[in-house]
Design an enzyme around this catalytic site. Structure first.
Site, PDB file in Angstrom:
ATOM      1  N   LYS A 116     -80.972  -9.237 108.444  1.00  0.00           N
ATOM      2  CA  LYS A 116     -80.429  -7.894 108.411  1.00  0.00           C
ATOM      3  C   LYS A 116     -81.170  -6.646 107.885  1.00  0.00           C
ATOM      4  O   LYS A 116     -81.229  -5.632 108.126  1.00  0.00           O
ATOM      5  CB  LYS A 116     -78.950  -8.010 107.560  1.00  0.00           C
ATOM      6  CG  LYS A 116     -78.147  -8.602 108.487  1.00  0.00           C
ATOM      7  CD  LYS A 116     -76.608  -8.217 108.094  1.00  0.00           C
ATOM      8  CE  LYS A 116     -75.534  -8.897 109.004  1.00  0.00           C
ATOM      9  NZ  LYS A 116     -74.199  -8.978 108.347  1.00  0.00           N
ATOM     10  N   LYS A 218     -76.110 -14.809 121.542  1.00  0.00           N
ATOM     11  CA  LYS A 218     -74.673 -15.028 121.011  1.00  0.00           C
ATOM     12  C   LYS A 218     -74.075 -13.836 121.552  1.00  0.00           C
ATOM     13  O   LYS A 218     -74.237 -12.711 121.679  1.00  0.00           O
ATOM     14  CB  LYS A 218     -74.527 -15.064 119.494  1.00  0.00           C
ATOM     15  CG  LYS A 218     -74.485 -16.481 118.843  1.00  0.00           C
ATOM     16  CD  LYS A 218     -74.603 -16.222 117.420  1.00  0.00           C
ATOM     17  CE  LYS A 218     -73.018 -16.042 116.859  1.00  0.00           C
ATOM     18  NZ  LYS A 218     -73.214 -16.327 115.136  1.00  0.00           N
ATOM     19  N   LYS A 221     -70.945  -8.069 119.321  1.00  0.00           N
ATOM     20  CA  LYS A 221     -70.075  -6.602 119.390  1.00  0.00           C
ATOM     21  C   LYS A 221     -71.133  -5.527 119.756  1.00  0.00           C
ATOM     22  O   LYS A 221     -70.657  -4.394 120.226  1.00  0.00           O
ATOM     23  CB  LYS A 221     -69.297  -6.429 117.964  1.00  0.00           C
ATOM     24  CG  LYS A 221     -70.463  -6.384 116.913  1.00  0.00           C
ATOM     25  CD  LYS A 221     -69.835  -5.483 115.680  1.00  0.00           C
ATOM     26  CE  LYS A 221     -70.891  -5.677 114.618  1.00  0.00           C
ATOM     27  NZ  LYS A 221     -72.061  -4.769 114.479  1.00  0.00           N
TER      28      LYS A 221
END
Ligand code: TRP
Length: 358
Positions: A116, A218, A221
């Site tokens: 991240k 994956k 969103k």
């Protein structure tokens, strides 16, 4: 094995666009665990501000969205506890205590932080780095023994255990003299500790739901393509359209699971069918081995619409009246706080602070 009573805790971040991966990989498990365990399910809103600046209106809507998804999927907020993290201050305070237990070296190993934070680590927030101490506090504030999570959270659960174990060890005499020790199994030994060594619960046929447009990524969103994911508020028509347009390949489905190897899109669609049907991939292929996608996709679309459709419409109903959701969160937070405050008072008493128990 902990001898401490079993309790389930898990958290979902309010990031918006809740999708089939969140449902099959997490929320559906949460629902099932209600039959066997006392469960506490938390919307982890404090975690949501660690790496993005949140729009205040959107953040509130996203917190309500996760709550609505929990309830619409069948989590019972009366029998169990549903709340949002920021209403229970004890999480933040316990996280401070744990940030003094955890070592820099442990945190430095966290792969999620590395991913991240990206290349420019100097610009990552301090909160993103200490995130796992807050996650440990979420879990251990309730002395939870089991945490249903995705594979990607395994390392954070290991860190949670390391924190519990170091705390139990560093303060073992004090825990003993205050009579707060609970017998728990560590390796071959039974030792007395205050915090349990929490186990992750990982798995299920669709622990990883992949993008409908690319079976190697994956479901996410943040994928720019809406067609890549089924969101939990999609109606039956939209679900049908997305499944019809899902990427597949030219071959018929195999009769054995091994035949899915090297066919990520086929593997993903079969996995989704299995999870929705509560069977496994072999079970699906028993019925659909040899079938073309032109036959399998409509069956999958129908099944998905049947399972997700009612949840979607209940979510839309709940989201149209924020006051109902807000009152569920308020009540849940009050109940959560009663437990967390007790744990925090014990932990502070163990450490030696004055006035810890009020
Ligand atoms: N880190 C988890 C995630 O990104 C969310 C989370 C925060 C969590 N606290 C938790 C999950 C406690 C389980 C238990 O998915």
């Amino acid at each position: 094995m902990n001898i401490i009573p079993e309790r389930v805790f898990s958290g979902v971040q309010p990031t918006g666009n809740l999708h089939l991966g969140n449902y099959l990989g997490a929320i559906k498990r949460f629902v099932e665990l209600q039959d066997s365990h006392d469960c506490i399910y938390c919307v982890v809103d404090l975690h949501a501000i660690t790496n993005v600046l949140q729009d205040p209106v959107e953040l509130a809507a996203n917190i309500r969205e996760v709550t609505a998804a929990f309830i619409a999927s069948g989590i019972d907020p009366e029998k169990h506890i549903v709340f949002n993290q920021s209403q229970v201050k004890e999480h933040a305070e316990l996280a401070w205590l744990f940030s003094c237990v955890a070592r820099m070296g442990w945190m430095n190993r966290m792969t999620q932080f590395k991913e991240k934070a990206g290349k420019d680590r100097e610009k990552a927030s301090v909160g993103l780095f200490t995130y796992p101490a807050l996650m440990a506090a979420d879990i251990l504030a309730y002395r939870a023994t089991h945490v249903p999570v995705g594979e990607d959270q395994k390392q954070h659960l290991e860190l949670t255990r390391d924190i519990a174990q170091k705390f139990n060890h560093d303060y073992s005499d004090r825990i003993e003299s205050l009579g707060l020790g609970v017998p728990m199994q560590v390796g071959d030994e039974t030792v007395n500790g205050y915090f349990p060594l929490t186990e992750p619960l990982i798995g299920g046929p669709a622990a990883r739901v992949m993008s409908l447009r690319d079976g190697s990524k994956k479901m996410s969103k943040s994928d720019p393509s809406d067609l890549s994911r089924i969101v939990m508020t999609d109606d039956a028509d939209t679900i049908g359209k997305k499944i019809r347009k899902a990427k597949s390949d030219a071959d018929a489905l195999p009769s054995e699971v091994e035949g899915l190897e090297g066919r990520p899109e086929a593997d993903n669609l079969v996995g989704i069918f299995a999870a929705l049907m509560e069977t496994n991939k072999a079970g699906v292929l028993k019925d659909f081995g040899g079938a073309e996608f032109s036959k399998f996709k409509p069956a999958l679309a129908e099944l998905a619409a049947e399972r997700v459709g009612p949840i979607a419409s209940e979510m839309r109903r709940l989201q149209s009246d924020p006051s109902e959701i807000d009152s569920i969160l308020k009540k849940g937070s009050d109940r959560a706080r009663d437990i967390a405050a007790q744990t925090l008072a014990d932990a502070k008493e163990i450490i030696g602070f004055i006035g810890a128990r009020g």
